[in-house]
Write a protein that holds these residues in place. Structure first.
Motif, PDB file in Angstrom:
ATOM      1  N   LYS A 211      20.984  60.884  30.233  1.00  0.00           N
ATOM      2  CA  LYS A 211      20.864  59.470  30.550  1.00  0.00           C
ATOM      3  C   LYS A 211      22.022  58.688  29.943  1.00  0.00           C
ATOM      4  CE  LYS A 211      15.878  58.605  31.051  1.00  0.00           C
ATOM      5  NZ  LYS A 211      14.797  57.703  30.628  1.00  0.00           N
ATOM      6  N   LYS A 212      22.364  57.563  30.586  1.00  0.00           N
ATOM      7  CA  LYS A 212      23.449  56.728  30.083  1.00  0.00           C
ATOM      8  C   LYS A 212      22.992  55.276  30.002  1.00  0.00           C
ATOM      9  CE  LYS A 212      27.162  59.638  31.972  1.00  0.00           C
ATOM     10  NZ  LYS A 212      26.266  60.672  32.518  1.00  0.00           N
ATOM     11  N   ILE A 213      23.501  54.559  29.015  1.00  0.00           N
ATOM     12  CA  ILE A 213      23.231  53.131  28.884  1.00  0.00           C
ATOM     13  C   ILE A 213      24.541  52.444  28.554  1.00  0.00           C
ATOM     14  CG2 ILE A 213      22.536  53.417  26.454  1.00  0.00           C
ATOM     15  CD1 ILE A 213      20.635  51.019  26.899  1.00  0.00           C
ATOM     16  N   GLU A 214      24.788  51.324  29.215  1.00  0.00           N
ATOM     17  CA  GLU A 214      26.096  50.673  29.090  1.00  0.00           C
ATOM     18  C   GLU A 214      25.940  49.166  29.287  1.00  0.00           C
ATOM     19  OE1 GLU A 214      30.189  50.691  31.749  1.00  0.00           O
ATOM     20  OE2 GLU A 214      29.012  52.546  31.599  1.00  0.00           O
ATOM     21  N   GLY A 215      26.679  48.385  28.520  1.00  0.00           N
ATOM     22  CA  GLY A 215      26.710  46.947  28.721  1.00  0.00           C
ATOM     23  C   GLY A 215      27.758  46.573  29.750  1.00  0.00           C
ATOM     24  N   SER A 216      27.655  45.356  30.258  1.00  0.00           N
ATOM     25  CA  SER A 216      28.606  44.892  31.265  1.00  0.00           C
ATOM     26  C   SER A 216      29.172  43.541  30.858  1.00  0.00           C
ATOM     27  CB  SER A 216      27.928  44.775  32.635  1.00  0.00           C
ATOM     28  OG  SER A 216      28.831  44.273  33.595  1.00  0.00           O
ATOM     29  N   TRP A 217      30.483  43.412  30.931  1.00  0.00           N
ATOM     30  CA  TRP A 217      31.167  42.149  30.650  1.00  0.00           C
ATOM     31  C   TRP A 217      31.742  41.628  31.969  1.00  0.00           C
ATOM     32  CZ3 TRP A 217      31.126  38.896  26.723  1.00  0.00           C
ATOM     33  CH2 TRP A 217      32.121  37.935  26.609  1.00  0.00           C
ATOM     34  N   GLY A 218      31.012  40.701  32.560  1.00  0.00           N
ATOM     35  CA  GLY A 218      31.480  40.128  33.820  1.00  0.00           C
ATOM     36  C   GLY A 218      31.516  41.095  34.977  1.00  0.00           C
ATOM     37  N   GLY A 219      30.701  42.154  34.904  1.00  0.00           N
ATOM     38  CA  GLY A 219      30.650  43.114  35.999  1.00  0.00           C
ATOM     39  C   GLY A 219      31.923  43.921  36.172  1.00  0.00           C
ATOM     40  N   GLY A 220      32.776  43.936  35.130  1.00  0.00           N
ATOM     41  CA  GLY A 220      34.044  44.660  35.257  1.00  0.00           C
ATOM     42  C   GLY A 220      34.907  44.129  36.391  1.00  0.00           C
ATOM     43  N   SER A 221      34.726  42.844  36.714  1.00  0.00           N
ATOM     44  CA  SER A 221      35.361  42.286  37.906  1.00  0.00           C
ATOM     45  C   SER A 221      36.820  41.910  37.683  1.00  0.00           C
ATOM     46  CB  SER A 221      34.596  41.042  38.381  1.00  0.00           C
ATOM     47  OG  SER A 221      33.354  41.394  38.930  1.00  0.00           O
ATOM     48  N   ARG A 222      37.566  42.004  38.777  1.00  0.00           N
ATOM     49  CA  ARG A 222      38.928  41.488  38.879  1.00  0.00           C
ATOM     50  C   ARG A 222      38.869  40.413  39.964  1.00  0.00           C
ATOM     51  NH1 ARG A 222      40.550  47.469  40.060  1.00  0.00           N
ATOM     52  NH2 ARG A 222      38.430  47.239  40.814  1.00  0.00           N
ATOM     53  N   PRO A 223      38.770  39.146  39.537  1.00  0.00           N
ATOM     54  CA  PRO A 223      38.442  38.066  40.482  1.00  0.00           C
ATOM     55  C   PRO A 223      39.314  38.000  41.718  1.00  0.00           C
ATOM     56  CG  PRO A 223      38.299  37.263  38.235  1.00  0.00           C
ATOM     57  CD  PRO A 223      38.870  38.651  38.149  1.00  0.00           C
ATOM     58  N   ASP A 224      40.633  38.198  41.572  1.00  0.00           N
ATOM     59  CA  ASP A 224      41.524  38.057  42.721  1.00  0.00           C
ATOM     60  C   ASP A 224      41.200  39.070  43.818  1.00  0.00           C
ATOM     61  OD1 ASP A 224      43.622  36.062  41.558  1.00  0.00           O
ATOM     62  OD2 ASP A 224      43.360  37.591  40.020  1.00  0.00           O
ATOM     63  N   LYS A 225      40.688  40.222  43.428  1.00  0.00           N
ATOM     64  CA  LYS A 225      40.332  41.268  44.391  1.00  0.00           C
ATOM     65  C   LYS A 225      38.856  41.193  44.765  1.00  0.00           C
ATOM     66  CE  LYS A 225      39.626  46.293  44.315  1.00  0.00           C
ATOM     67  NZ  LYS A 225      38.189  46.204  43.994  1.00  0.00           N
ATOM     68  N   ASP A 226      37.987  41.014  43.763  1.00  0.00           N
ATOM     69  CA  ASP A 226      36.557  41.175  44.000  1.00  0.00           C
ATOM     70  C   ASP A 226      35.916  39.992  44.703  1.00  0.00           C
ATOM     71  OD1 ASP A 226      36.519  43.701  42.973  1.00  0.00           O
ATOM     72  OD2 ASP A 226      35.977  43.096  40.946  1.00  0.00           O
ATOM     73  N   ILE A 227      36.459  38.789  44.557  1.00  0.00           N
ATOM     74  CA  ILE A 227      35.905  37.660  45.307  1.00  0.00           C
ATOM     75  C   ILE A 227      35.988  37.953  46.799  1.00  0.00           C
ATOM     76  CG2 ILE A 227      36.335  35.259  45.993  1.00  0.00           C
ATOM     77  CD1 ILE A 227      36.969  34.668  43.043  1.00  0.00           C
ATOM     78  N   LYS A 228      37.122  38.440  47.259  1.00  0.00           N
ATOM     79  CA  LYS A 228      37.285  38.778  48.684  1.00  0.00           C
ATOM     80  C   LYS A 228      36.357  39.921  49.079  1.00  0.00           C
ATOM     81  CE  LYS A 228      42.190  37.501  48.595  1.00  0.00           C
ATOM     82  NZ  LYS A 228      43.574  38.030  48.695  1.00  0.00           N
ATOM     83  N   ALA A 229      36.260  40.941  48.218  1.00  0.00           N
ATOM     84  CA  ALA A 229      35.442  42.115  48.553  1.00  0.00           C
ATOM     85  C   ALA A 229      33.961  41.746  48.635  1.00  0.00           C
ATOM     86  CB  ALA A 229      35.660  43.210  47.509  1.00  0.00           C
ATOM     87  N   LEU A 230      33.495  40.978  47.675  1.00  0.00           N
ATOM     88  CA  LEU A 230      32.077  40.607  47.665  1.00  0.00           C
ATOM     89  C   LEU A 230      31.750  39.637  48.795  1.00  0.00           C
ATOM     90  CD1 LEU A 230      31.619  40.260  43.806  1.00  0.00           C
ATOM     91  CD2 LEU A 230      30.544  41.985  45.270  1.00  0.00           C
ATOM     92  N   TYR A 231      32.674  38.743  49.091  1.00  0.00           N
ATOM     93  CA  TYR A 231      32.457  37.821  50.210  1.00  0.00           C
ATOM     94  C   TYR A 231      32.378  38.596  51.525  1.00  0.00           C
ATOM     95  CZ  TYR A 231      32.943  33.603  53.090  1.00  0.00           C
ATOM     96  OH  TYR A 231      32.747  32.587  53.999  1.00  0.00           O
ATOM     97  N   SER A 232      33.166  39.644  51.648  1.00  0.00           N
ATOM     98  CA  SER A 232      33.116  40.487  52.849  1.00  0.00           C
ATOM     99  C   SER A 232      31.763  41.170  52.973  1.00  0.00           C
ATOM    100  CB  SER A 232      34.230  41.534  52.814  1.00  0.00           C
ATOM    101  OG  SER A 232      35.502  40.937  52.919  1.00  0.00           O
ATOM    102  N   ILE A 233      31.221  41.657  51.843  1.00  0.00           N
ATOM    103  CA  ILE A 233      29.891  42.281  51.850  1.00  0.00           C
ATOM    104  C   ILE A 233      28.843  41.280  52.318  1.00  0.00           C
ATOM    105  CG2 ILE A 233      28.048  43.133  50.339  1.00  0.00           C
ATOM    106  CD1 ILE A 233      30.212  44.570  48.712  1.00  0.00           C
ATOM    107  N   ILE A 234      28.911  40.067  51.806  1.00  0.00           N
ATOM    108  CA  ILE A 234      27.936  39.027  52.164  1.00  0.00           C
ATOM    109  C   ILE A 234      28.013  38.717  53.657  1.00  0.00           C
ATOM    110  CG2 ILE A 234      27.428  36.559  51.885  1.00  0.00           C
ATOM    111  CD1 ILE A 234      28.238  36.989  48.883  1.00  0.00           C
ATOM    112  N   LYS A 235      29.227  38.576  54.179  1.00  0.00           N
ATOM    113  CA  LYS A 235      29.376  38.265  55.609  1.00  0.00           C
ATOM    114  C   LYS A 235      28.952  39.448  56.479  1.00  0.00           C
ATOM    115  CE  LYS A 235      33.704  37.049  55.625  1.00  0.00           C
ATOM    116  NZ  LYS A 235      34.999  36.596  56.224  1.00  0.00           N
ATOM    117  N   ARG A 236      29.370  40.655  56.084  1.00  0.00           N
ATOM    118  CA  ARG A 236      29.086  41.846  56.889  1.00  0.00           C
ATOM    119  C   ARG A 236      27.581  42.104  57.000  1.00  0.00           C
ATOM    120  NH1 ARG A 236      32.613  44.713  54.707  1.00  0.00           N
ATOM    121  NH2 ARG A 236      31.442  45.727  53.050  1.00  0.00           N
TER     122      ARG A 236
END
Length: 276
Positions: A211-236
């Motif tokens: 088993k693994k347990i891990e914390g997250s700081w901001g979802g490991g996001s890179r805003p310039d890339k991930d805003i577009k990627a997540l918005y695409s998921i929402i639209k798709r």
């Protein structure tokens, strides 16, 4: 500023506390009101005008509604980022999400793109659970109305979850989530902030088994890339993410907005600034 390259005058942007590409000011910004210094850091909101480091700014997709854009400043980048950057579930995975604030609901929205066999949402608010269903949850559990572990056993037919995303904010839900993932390969990712002196108690032998347990700081996001990627998921997937926004407030109502959020009356309160 002259050193800023990725945005230009006239661009609509999203501000985020999560670092992106670009320059970071050597000294955090400060403001003054009646000769009183107000510290602000490299990004600030709740102001008509702000001086912000380049690496806290990302271009807003042109067609994105400005109110929806505010969700990408934290909730969607963190919750969605946990899914696309950190757990990356395989098709057929079983995922359980504890806590349906903006982050938990955002995680469920992103999970809808990964062909999971089961997305189980857990909360104590029936209205949030109903929204989770609209955003992509296959199963919902009100932990105030049932024996949680018995209900999980019933819906999973005795199997365990591959992943747990914990955003409820308590050590108990972290411990419970850890107990519900697969013993040989399950992973729990938590983004909540229990008080600093809090400790969790888990079976160390289960870590040895895999088993693994891990914390997250901001979802490991890179805003310039991930805003577009997540918005695409929402639209798709036609995710009605705008339903996270149930009420807007003026700046003078900000304390009411915080109170309503704490009392579960709103999912993500929006402060609408007044401009001349």
């Amino acid at each position: 500023g002259d050193g800023v390259k990725k945005v230009k005058i006239g661009d609509e942007v999203i501000l985020t506390w999560i670092k992106g590409e670009g320059v970071e000011a050597k000294t955090p910004q400060s403001y003054y009101s009646n000769d009183i210094k107000i510290n602000a850091g490299h990004v600030t909101t709740f102001s008509n005008y702000s001086v912000v480091s380049e690496n806290r700014v990302a271009k807003k997709p042109v067609e994105m509604d400005p109110k929806v854009a505010t969700l990408f400043g934290c909730a969607l980048l963190t919750g969605g980022g946990m899914v696309v950057n950190q757990i990356q579930p395989n098709p057929g995975s079983k995922v359980i999400v504890f806590g349906l604030g903006g982050i938990g609901l955002s995680a469920i929205s992103a999970l809808s793109d990964f062909s999971c066999d089961m997305i189980c949402a857990v909360d104590i608010s029936q209205s949030k659970l109903a929204l989770a269903k609209k955003l992509g949850a296959s199963h919902i559990i009100n932990s105030m109305e049932c024996d949680l572990e018995a209900e999980v056993t019933k819906i999973t037919k005795g199997s365990k979850f591959d992943f747990c995303i914990e955003s409820a904010g308590s050590t108990k839900t972290i411990e419970t989530g850890f107990s519900l993932i697969n013993e040989d390969c399950g992973k729990l990712l938590f983004v909540s902030h229990p008080s600093y002196e809090s400790k969790i108690s888990i079976d160390l032998h289960q870590l040895i088994k895999g088993k693994k347990i891990e914390g997250s700081w901001g979802g490991g996001s890179r805003p310039d890339k991930d805003i577009k990627a997540l918005y695409s998921i929402i639209k798709r997937n036609k995710i009605p993410i705008d339903q996270l926004i149930t009420k807007t407030y003026t700046l003078s109502e900000i304390n009411l907005a915080v109170s309503d959020l704490r009392d579960g009356k709103v999912y993500r309160p929006i402060i609408e600034m007044e401009h001349n």
